[in-house]
Design a protein around this motif. Structure first.
Motif, PDB file in Angstrom:
ATOM      1  N   ARG A 106       3.115   5.994  -5.780  1.00  0.00           N
ATOM      2  CA  ARG A 106       2.801   6.166  -7.203  1.00  0.00           C
ATOM      3  C   ARG A 106       1.676   7.180  -7.383  1.00  0.00           C
ATOM      4  O   ARG A 106       1.744   8.051  -8.259  1.00  0.00           O
ATOM      5  N   LEU A 107       0.646   7.078  -6.562  1.00  0.00           N
ATOM      6  CA  LEU A 107      -0.472   8.017  -6.669  1.00  0.00           C
ATOM      7  C   LEU A 107      -0.038   9.441  -6.324  1.00  0.00           C
ATOM      8  O   LEU A 107      -0.473  10.398  -6.960  1.00  0.00           O
ATOM      9  N   TYR A 108       0.827   9.581  -5.324  1.00  0.00           N
ATOM     10  CA  TYR A 108       1.324  10.904  -4.962  1.00  0.00           C
ATOM     11  C   TYR A 108       2.110  11.511  -6.121  1.00  0.00           C
ATOM     12  O   TYR A 108       1.959  12.691  -6.428  1.00  0.00           O
ATOM     13  N   GLY A 109       2.923  10.695  -6.791  1.00  0.00           N
ATOM     14  CA  GLY A 109       3.671  11.182  -7.949  1.00  0.00           C
ATOM     15  C   GLY A 109       2.745  11.614  -9.069  1.00  0.00           C
ATOM     16  O   GLY A 109       2.981  12.627  -9.730  1.00  0.00           O
ATOM     17  N   GLU A 110       1.677  10.861  -9.286  1.00  0.00           N
ATOM     18  CA  GLU A 110       0.721  11.219 -10.324  1.00  0.00           C
ATOM     19  C   GLU A 110       0.000  12.524  -9.978  1.00  0.00           C
ATOM     20  O   GLU A 110      -0.174  13.390 -10.848  1.00  0.00           O
ATOM     21  N   VAL A 111      -0.392  12.689  -8.739  1.00  0.00           N
ATOM     22  CA  VAL A 111      -1.054  13.925  -8.312  1.00  0.00           C
ATOM     23  C   VAL A 111      -0.112  15.108  -8.450  1.00  0.00           C
ATOM     24  O   VAL A 111      -0.494  16.169  -8.953  1.00  0.00           O
ATOM     25  N   ARG A 112       1.123  14.934  -8.025  1.00  0.00           N
ATOM     26  CA  ARG A 112       2.115  16.008  -8.137  1.00  0.00           C
ATOM     27  C   ARG A 112       2.322  16.393  -9.599  1.00  0.00           C
ATOM     28  O   ARG A 112       2.384  17.565  -9.948  1.00  0.00           O
ATOM     29  N   SER A 113       2.384  15.386 -10.473  1.00  0.00           N
ATOM     30  CA  SER A 113       2.554  15.642 -11.900  1.00  0.00           C
ATOM     31  C   SER A 113       1.356  16.406 -12.465  1.00  0.00           C
ATOM     32  O   SER A 113       1.530  17.334 -13.260  1.00  0.00           O
ATOM     33  N   LEU A 114       0.166  16.002 -12.076  1.00  0.00           N
ATOM     34  CA  LEU A 114      -1.031  16.683 -12.583  1.00  0.00           C
ATOM     35  C   LEU A 114      -1.143  18.115 -12.071  1.00  0.00           C
ATOM     36  O   LEU A 114      -1.676  18.986 -12.756  1.00  0.00           O
ATOM     37  N   LYS A 115      -0.644  18.371 -10.876  1.00  0.00           N
ATOM     38  CA  LYS A 115      -0.710  19.726 -10.319  1.00  0.00           C
ATOM     39  C   LYS A 115       0.277  20.676 -10.987  1.00  0.00           C
ATOM     40  O   LYS A 115      -0.002  21.870 -11.119  1.00  0.00           O
ATOM     41  N   HIS A 116       1.425  20.167 -11.410  1.00  0.00           N
ATOM     42  CA  HIS A 116       2.498  21.058 -11.840  1.00  0.00           C
ATOM     43  C   HIS A 116       2.885  20.924 -13.310  1.00  0.00           C
ATOM     44  O   HIS A 116       3.641  21.754 -13.811  1.00  0.00           O
ATOM     45  N   ASP A 117       2.396  19.941 -14.018  1.00  0.00           N
ATOM     46  CA  ASP A 117       2.845  19.686 -15.381  1.00  0.00           C
ATOM     47  C   ASP A 117       1.651  19.718 -16.332  1.00  0.00           C
ATOM     48  O   ASP A 117       0.793  18.844 -16.298  1.00  0.00           O
ATOM     49  N   LEU A 118       1.600  20.721 -17.199  1.00  0.00           N
ATOM     50  CA  LEU A 118       0.483  20.851 -18.129  1.00  0.00           C
ATOM     51  C   LEU A 118       0.457  19.739 -19.167  1.00  0.00           C
ATOM     52  O   LEU A 118      -0.621  19.342 -19.633  1.00  0.00           O
ATOM     53  N   ASP A 119       1.621  19.214 -19.530  1.00  0.00           N
ATOM     54  CA  ASP A 119       1.660  18.114 -20.494  1.00  0.00           C
ATOM     55  C   ASP A 119       0.962  16.870 -19.964  1.00  0.00           C
ATOM     56  O   ASP A 119       0.281  16.167 -20.702  1.00  0.00           O
TER      57      ASP A 119
ATOM     58  N   LEU B  33       0.822  -1.207   0.000  1.00  0.00           N
ATOM     59  CA  LEU B  33       0.000   0.000   0.000  1.00  0.00           C
ATOM     60  C   LEU B  33       0.858   1.260   0.000  1.00  0.00           C
ATOM     61  O   LEU B  33       0.498   2.269  -0.609  1.00  0.00           O
ATOM     62  N   GLN B  34       2.005   1.215   0.648  1.00  0.00           N
ATOM     63  CA  GLN B  34       2.922   2.353   0.653  1.00  0.00           C
ATOM     64  C   GLN B  34       3.431   2.631  -0.755  1.00  0.00           C
ATOM     65  O   GLN B  34       3.487   3.783  -1.189  1.00  0.00           O
ATOM     66  N   LEU B  35       3.785   1.578  -1.490  1.00  0.00           N
ATOM     67  CA  LEU B  35       4.232   1.752  -2.878  1.00  0.00           C
ATOM     68  C   LEU B  35       3.119   2.334  -3.742  1.00  0.00           C
ATOM     69  O   LEU B  35       3.354   3.221  -4.572  1.00  0.00           O
ATOM     70  N   ARG B  36       1.901   1.849  -3.554  1.00  0.00           N
ATOM     71  CA  ARG B  36       0.771   2.376  -4.314  1.00  0.00           C
ATOM     72  C   ARG B  36       0.540   3.850  -3.988  1.00  0.00           C
ATOM     73  O   ARG B  36       0.307   4.670  -4.883  1.00  0.00           O
ATOM     74  N   ASN B  37       0.636   4.205  -2.711  1.00  0.00           N
ATOM     75  CA  ASN B  37       0.459   5.599  -2.312  1.00  0.00           C
ATOM     76  C   ASN B  37       1.532   6.498  -2.920  1.00  0.00           C
ATOM     77  O   ASN B  37       1.241   7.626  -3.329  1.00  0.00           O
TER      78      ASN B  37
END
Length: 77
Positions: free
Chosen positions: A39-52, A33-37
């Motif tokens: 990955r999800l945190y990285g995806e959220v961070r990417s969506l917040k800061h990267d328009l691409d 679950l820590q690994l899944r969290n």
């Protein structure tokens, strides 16, 4: 009489072994679950800061295209 508690009841060897197995299973579950969290945190961070990444998500998940683009659908027989 002293060994009865050692082999049965609360705090027995079997109960301690069972609790240790349960702890090992829970640690494995927690690490997954820590690994899944992460990955999800990285995806959220990417969506917040990267328009691409936002554009890619809109294209893939929602099928959006830009106003000056032409959409082609290739169908295999």
């Amino acid at each position: 009489m002293l060994q009865v508690r050692l082999w049965t009841g609360t705090g027995s060897w079997e109960q301690i072994a069972s609790l240790r197995r349960d702890i090992a299973i829970q640690k494995d579950t927690n690490s997954e679950l820590q690994l899944r969290n992460e990955r999800l945190y990285g995806e959220v961070r990417s969506l917040k800061h990267d328009l691409d990444s936002i554009e890619e998500r809109a294209r893939n998940d929602m099928g959006l295209i830009k106003s000056d683009e032409t959409f082609y659908l290739i169908v295999d027989e």
